[in-house]
Design a protein around this motif. Structure first.
Motif, mmCIF file in Angstrom:
data_model
loop_
_atom_site.group_PDB
_atom_site.id
_atom_site.type_symbol
_atom_site.label_atom_id
_atom_site.label_comp_id
_atom_site.label_asym_id
_atom_site.label_seq_id
_atom_site.Cartn_x
_atom_site.Cartn_y
_atom_site.Cartn_z
ATOM 1 N N ILE A 126 0.821 -1.211 0.000
ATOM 2 C CA ILE A 126 0.000 0.000 0.000
ATOM 3 C C ILE A 126 0.857 1.265 0.000
ATOM 4 N N PHE A 127 1.913 1.299 0.825
ATOM 5 C CA PHE A 127 2.663 2.530 1.053
ATOM 6 C C PHE A 127 4.007 2.630 0.332
ATOM 7 N N ALA A 128 4.439 1.617 -0.407
ATOM 8 C CA ALA A 128 5.734 1.688 -1.097
ATOM 9 C C ALA A 128 5.771 2.926 -1.995
ATOM 10 N N VAL A 129 6.878 3.655 -1.937
ATOM 11 C CA VAL A 129 6.959 4.953 -2.617
ATOM 12 C C VAL A 129 6.846 4.824 -4.133
ATOM 13 N N GLU A 130 7.520 3.877 -4.728
ATOM 14 C CA GLU A 130 7.509 3.807 -6.191
ATOM 15 C C GLU A 130 6.319 3.027 -6.759
ATOM 16 N N ASP A 131 6.033 1.859 -6.194
ATOM 17 C CA ASP A 131 5.010 0.990 -6.791
ATOM 18 C C ASP A 131 3.785 0.757 -5.918
ATOM 19 N N GLY A 132 3.743 1.368 -4.736
ATOM 20 C CA GLY A 132 2.635 1.134 -3.819
ATOM 21 C C GLY A 132 1.327 1.701 -4.330
ATOM 22 N N LEU A 133 0.250 1.195 -3.788
ATOM 23 C CA LEU A 133 -1.084 1.580 -4.207
ATOM 24 C C LEU A 133 -1.326 3.089 -4.086
#
Length: 135
Positions: free
Chosen positions: A42-49
């Motif tokens: 959910i929170f990943a900077v590049e690929d998160g939702l």
């Protein structure tokens, strides 16, 4: 977000009391790992939702978490199965009812959530009930 999730899981596991998890290993490590995996999706900077709007990483993280659960379940089943063939897994009932901490360590731990049944009067040693004699 992970700490409140782990706390809530530990409280829930202690209240439903289906599994004897004295050290709260599942509530802390199991649910914490699952929550961490999902929250990364959910929170990943590049690929998160949130940042990308894509569910791709979240789906991969959920699949990975489920694979971890399956791997742990199968591994645990194999280990417990082998132990059952070689060892006795349960303690005697009178020790369980009286409290294994008291029997093994001479100490008693009382969880504010977990409720343990009281020992029957027939389980209490008669030597502890005899009055001391004065000389």
């Amino acid at each position: 977000l992970g700490a409140p999730w782990c706390f809530a899981t530990v409280e829930l596991m202690n209240r439903i009391n289906v599994v004897d998890d004295t050290l709260d290993a599942f509530g802390l490590h199991g649910s914490g790992g699952i929550a961490g995996a999902i929250l990364t999706g959910i929170f990943a900077v590049e690929d998160g939702l949130i940042y990308s709007g894509s569910f791709e990483l979240l789906g991969k993280q959920i699949a990975g978490a489920l694979a971890g659960v399956a791997f742990s379940a199968v591994g645990t089943a194999i280990i417990v199965g082998a132990m059952k063939m070689l060892l006795k897994l349960r303690i005697p009932e009178e020790q369980e009812v009286g409290g294994i901490d008291q029997h093994t360590h001479g100490e008693c731990y009382h969880s504010p959530v977990k409720q343990y049944p009281k020992a029957k009067s027939s389980d209490v040693s008669e030597s502890t009930e005899q009055p001391s004699e004065t000389v």
